[in-house]
Design a protein around this motif. Structure first.
Motif: not given
Lengths: 157, 157
Positions: A88-89, A130-131, A133-135, A137, A142, A145
């Motif tokens: 996502l990042i 936060w970063l 998490l985005l890195s 996933v 998504l 899940k």
DNA sequence: AATATAAAAGATGCGAACGTCTTTTATGGA
DNA sequence: TCCATAAAAGACGTTCGCATCTTTTATATT
């Protein structure tokens, strides 16, 4: 402090472009049919996203290799080998155009790692979570899940 | 992912107004002298904040009781009994005018606690950490923690 | 009471993210 | 080769946070 109200005063979110990009990618993933490209108008229509605005977002995603685009009749967008593995990042970086991020969350001008403000370390830790998490996933995470709910999230306006 | 670059694409910060408010409050705390009010022009000048813009911020702070204001000759702003005990989240609420916070950080429209997206819980946890931090830290906490560095942060542009 | 001072209030302007519309370019098919 | 199609590209408009400027209101001092 009610959660909903407090959220309004602290900004921790991604751009609208990011949301458009992610939902469009997931739509392409779900609707994927070998060799059949999906057109901008379909995506924009189904997801209720401004068509021309989405065009620019999709163009950037294609340019960065997150998906494929083809012009002309029977053209459109389609996922490629990279799409599902995209973290996502990366989408955030492609769609993020805000260049004004101040390293000090309190906006104290002289705050930095050498001379940190009292909140510096704690705030950095939270931002890094936060970063991270985005890195960590990816699009496929998504997709996997909770797919049932997800299709609804995407198909519904 | 270099930290500095990544930060540009994820928004987790407070408004400029918040920074102006916080720095002005700290300035009033440090410069406090019983019965002597400090004027907008001095604060704006010393902290290099647009004067008229700061006026509106200060007006709101005064209206919410975070500090006192007085018009006329010898008027100005001064801290009151509440000032030091004010949690940062209150300043954020007073100065925060962005009303468009989406509960889903991924901007998925159908995401909520009943039907959460795959990132919902993790994202909420991070946001709550951020809100907890701002709720637990007061002006006096900032004032106490590392005063020497702090004065520099405030006095310098 | 008149005056000077300083905040309050309101009108206006600016820039970036977001959004719309039109023109250009590429490409599959007649 | 020509045409229809669909993305690419670019011009233009809108909104909001941020900033500036001017006018009004309140008050201490004379």
């Amino acid at each position: 402090m009610p959660e909903q109200a407090a959220g309004r005063f602290v900004r921790m979110f991604l751009s609208k472009s990011f949301g458009y990009a992610l939902r469009s990618i997931l739509y392409l993933v779900l609707a994927h049919d070998e060799n059949k490209r999906i057109q901008l108008s379909e995506i924009a229509g189904k997801l209720n996203i401004p068509r021309h605005f989405l065009g620019k977002v999709m163009k950037r995603l294609a340019k960065e290799g997150v998906l494929l685009s083809q012009k002309g009749p029977m053209g459109g967008f389609i996922i490629n080998g990279q799409t599902l593995q995209t973290p996502l990042i990366k989408i955030a970086m492609i769609t993020g155009e805000s260049a004004h991020f101040d390293s000090c969350v309190l906006r104290l001008k002289k705050c930095n790692s050498q001379q940190p403000c009292p909140l510096h370390q704690q705030a950095l830790q939270i931002r890094d979570k936060w970063l991270d998490l985005l890195s960590s996933v990816t699009v496929s995470d998504l997709y996997k899940k909770d797919q049932a709910d997800f299709i609804k999230s995407i198909a519904n306006i």
